[in-house]
Design an enzyme around this catalytic site. Structure first.
Site, mmCIF file in Angstrom:
data_model
loop_
_atom_site.group_PDB
_atom_site.id
_atom_site.type_symbol
_atom_site.label_atom_id
_atom_site.label_comp_id
_atom_site.label_asym_id
_atom_site.label_seq_id
_atom_site.Cartn_x
_atom_site.Cartn_y
_atom_site.Cartn_z
ATOM 1 N N HIS A 75 0.835 -1.202 0.000
ATOM 2 C CA HIS A 75 0.000 0.000 0.000
ATOM 3 C C HIS A 75 0.865 1.245 0.000
ATOM 4 O O HIS A 75 1.932 1.288 0.608
ATOM 5 C CB HIS A 75 -0.999 0.009 1.158
ATOM 6 C CG HIS A 75 -0.406 0.052 2.535
ATOM 7 N ND1 HIS A 75 -0.017 1.237 3.140
ATOM 8 C CD2 HIS A 75 -0.144 -0.925 3.441
ATOM 9 C CE1 HIS A 75 0.438 0.979 4.358
ATOM 10 N NE2 HIS A 75 0.392 -0.322 4.573
ATOM 11 N N ASP A 77 0.043 4.458 1.002
ATOM 12 C CA ASP A 77 -0.131 5.480 2.034
ATOM 13 C C ASP A 77 0.658 5.134 3.280
ATOM 14 O O ASP A 77 1.127 4.006 3.458
ATOM 15 C CB ASP A 77 -1.614 5.661 2.370
ATOM 16 C CG ASP A 77 -2.246 4.387 2.931
ATOM 17 O OD1 ASP A 77 -1.959 3.296 2.398
ATOM 18 O OD2 ASP A 77 -3.022 4.474 3.904
ATOM 19 N N ASP A 114 6.213 1.366 6.617
ATOM 20 C CA ASP A 114 4.902 0.723 6.537
ATOM 21 C C ASP A 114 4.025 1.596 5.640
ATOM 22 O O ASP A 114 3.465 2.578 6.088
ATOM 23 C CB ASP A 114 4.307 0.615 7.944
ATOM 24 C CG ASP A 114 2.888 0.062 7.956
ATOM 25 O OD1 ASP A 114 2.467 -0.522 6.939
ATOM 26 O OD2 ASP A 114 2.203 0.248 8.971
ATOM 27 N N GLU A 144 -4.810 2.278 2.768
ATOM 28 C CA GLU A 144 -4.908 1.056 3.561
ATOM 29 C C GLU A 144 -5.067 1.372 5.038
ATOM 30 O O GLU A 144 -5.816 0.702 5.758
ATOM 31 C CB GLU A 144 -3.645 0.201 3.342
ATOM 32 C CG GLU A 144 -3.693 -1.185 3.978
ATOM 33 C CD GLU A 144 -3.109 -1.241 5.383
ATOM 34 O OE1 GLU A 144 -3.238 -2.283 6.033
ATOM 35 O OE2 GLU A 144 -2.540 -0.216 5.843
ATOM 36 N N GLU A 145 -4.381 2.406 5.499
ATOM 37 C CA GLU A 145 -4.272 2.638 6.931
ATOM 38 C C GLU A 145 -5.555 3.162 7.579
ATOM 39 O O GLU A 145 -5.754 2.984 8.775
ATOM 40 C CB GLU A 145 -3.127 3.625 7.220
ATOM 41 C CG GLU A 145 -1.745 3.130 6.799
ATOM 42 C CD GLU A 145 -1.217 2.014 7.681
ATOM 43 O OE1 GLU A 145 -1.958 1.544 8.555
ATOM 44 O OE2 GLU A 145 -0.067 1.605 7.474
ATOM 45 N N ASP A 168 3.442 -6.412 3.257
ATOM 46 C CA ASP A 168 3.044 -5.472 4.314
ATOM 47 C C ASP A 168 3.113 -6.116 5.693
ATOM 48 O O ASP A 168 2.323 -5.794 6.570
ATOM 49 C CB ASP A 168 1.625 -4.959 4.025
ATOM 50 C CG ASP A 168 1.196 -3.843 4.968
ATOM 51 O OD1 ASP A 168 2.072 -3.149 5.493
ATOM 52 O OD2 ASP A 168 -0.023 -3.689 5.185
ATOM 53 N N HIS A 458 3.457 2.962 13.239
ATOM 54 C CA HIS A 458 2.381 3.896 13.596
ATOM 55 C C HIS A 458 2.798 4.846 14.715
ATOM 56 O O HIS A 458 1.948 5.478 15.337
ATOM 57 C CB HIS A 458 1.086 3.164 13.976
ATOM 58 C CG HIS A 458 0.506 2.341 12.876
ATOM 59 N ND1 HIS A 458 -0.701 1.696 12.986
ATOM 60 C CD2 HIS A 458 0.966 2.047 11.629
ATOM 61 C CE1 HIS A 458 -0.963 1.039 11.860
ATOM 62 N NE2 HIS A 458 0.050 1.239 11.032
#
Length: 485
Positions: A75, A77, A114, A144-145, A168, A458
């Site tokens: 992904h 983003d 990520d 995705e997030e 991922d 994150h």
């Protein structure tokens, strides 16, 4: 080690270019344009679907045209989080990286590995002319997030391959074959503000420096949740002293992250203000001891602040009691022995923010068992509805179930054993992967997920273990060479 020595050089060169491109979730336009231009400038078949997903197809190397088509997927983003005292605009600024021993990390922000490192690996394969492979489809999904909306919006037929490798995952040497489904549950308290009690003293209590982390993959690590700690102190003090009024409560940013910091503002009677300061110091010491392994850099602060209107005391009490009561953390462990004691069902209270007349709460629930996911959401809704809030749960995304007859899993495991002389760990993950949605839209797809080692995703502490990128690169190239006809 410095950045010029990073291996594979082609992968880290692509990653450096990616990290110059702003790509917050739901605002990936610059990344989409970059990928489209990259594919077309290399003379490859490149398409962008109506959702914004990008696919770049590369023909097989000579003699391998009859091999099954492999989809490589990541992904585009990234989660955008930073330290509270760092000035950074994720819509404009490039991520600044540096090498810390064997790790690559960023200056006060999330790193974007990520899943920028997955995108970089795909582009490196597309740009290489010395790799043996059958037909390849490289897919880059958006958003995705914050809801997997790229994968959700992808129509059947966009991908045409037989095998899919999702890039991922965050632990080298672990092959993922299953993931949790998830939903978000929101709650809203509505109130009218009023003048504080006469003679009130206003106090701001704040907390920062928690480790935080991914609300799925890190939920079993007993890391502190700033929301739960702040509410816990308020509950304790409101039970202990009459007349405490709540004016503000703010904590958390992202639905898929354990909140790392936050603060409250309360009005207290003058005669108990010193008691509350003393209680705060005792509470801080107790909590630091409670989380002395996982959260070693907690910073508690309390100070006087300006007076302001307060929340209706009835609503404030119901709110604090509900947050104290609401289930948070692990709810159930998988019963399937093949998944090795993985978390089955969990909930994370992710953000709370007060406005002029509302308190808005966001939480996320995950489970490999969809009926228990429904139950977990209902549990959260019940706690807040009993306190008078309006609640709603999203449609969410499905779990990805383990495939017992996976040919791709066999190829991936055998390749790993041959290259590294040891067995990889084959398991499920409690985080959500786009494979769950792909399994609904493309039921014939045989899928696995793996990637280099990441830590503290994150969060602004996110870091990429450099040696594992080479291992994943070697592993992936060997898999591509051994895909059957």
């Amino acid at each position: 080690m410095n950045k010029n020595d990073l291996k594979p050089a082609i992968v880290f060169a692509e990653f450096a270019k990616i990290n110059e491109i702003p790509r917050p979730s739901k605002h990936e336009e610059k990344m989409i344009a970059y990928l489209k231009n990259w594919g077309e400038s290399h003379g490859l078949d490149t398409k962008v679907d109506e959702t914004g997903n990008v696919i770049i197809r590369k023909p097989a190397t000579p003699g391998m045209e009859n091999r099954k088509t492999v989809i490589l997927q990541s992904h585009m983003d990234m989660v955008c989080d930073k330290l509270v005292d760092v000035k950074f605009d994720f819509d404009k600024d490039a991520i600044k990286t540096y090498v810390d021993g064997e790790w690559l990390t960023a200056e006060g922000t999330t790193l974007g590995a990520d899943d920028g490192i997955g995108c970089a690996i795909e582009l490196a394969i597309l740009g290489s002319d010395d790799i043996e492979h059958g037909p390849i489809e490289c897919v880059f999904t958006r958003d995705e997030e914050t809801g997997l909306t790229g994968a959700e919006g992808m129509k059947a037929g966009f991908m045409t391959g037989d095998y899919l490798i999702n890039l991922d995952s965050e632990d080298e040497g672990e092959i993922f074959v299953s993931c949790a489904g998830g939903r978000n549950t929101t709650a809203k308290f509505t109130f009218q503000r009023q003048a504080p009690a006469e003679g009130s003293f206003f106090i701001k209590g704040s907390l920062k420096g928690l480790v935080g982390g991914h609300s799925g993959d890190d939920i079993n690590k007993k890391r502190a949740n700033a929301i739960k700690l702040l509410a816990r102190f308020l509950f304790q003090e409101m039970k202990r002293y009459e007349g405490i009024q709540l004016a503000q409560f703010h904590s958390g940013k992202l639905h898929n992250a354990i909140p790392r910091d936050g603060y409250f503002v309360i009005a207290v009677p003058n005669d108990v203000k010193e008691n509350i300061r003393a209680d705060w110091n005792i509470f801080a010491a107790e909590v630091e001891d409670e989380f002395h392994v996982t959260d070693t850099q907690m910073l508690f602060a309390m100070e006087s602040t300006e007076a302001e209107a307060v929340i209706d005391p009835v609503v404030a009490k119901r709110f604090v009691w509900a947050v104290q009561a609401v289930d948070n953390g692990i709810f159930a462990i998988c019963q399937d022995e093949a998944l090795g004691g993985m978390v089955e069902t969990s909930s994370n209270i992710a953000s709370i923010h007060t406005a002029e007349t509302t308190i808005d709460i966001l939480s996320s629930q995950r489970s490999n068992v969809m009926s228990n996911l429904d139950n977990m959401c209902a549990t959260i809704q019940a706690a807040f509805e009993l306190a008078g809030a309006e609640t709603k749960s999203s449609d969410g995304y499905p779990a990805w179930k383990m495939r017992a007859d996976s040919k791709l899993q066999e190829i991936v495991v055998n390749s790993y054993k041959k290259l590294f002389g040891k067995e990889p760990v084959v398991r499920g993950i409690h985080a959500g992967l786009e494979c769950g949605l792909f399994s609904e839209r493309y039921p014939q797809l045989d899928m696995v997920s793996f990637g280099p080692t990441l830590r503290f995703v994150h969060t602004p502490d996110e870091r990429l273990h450099i040696p594992t990128v080479q291992m994943v690169w070697d592993h992936l190239l060997d898999i591509l060479k051994n895909i059957p006809a």
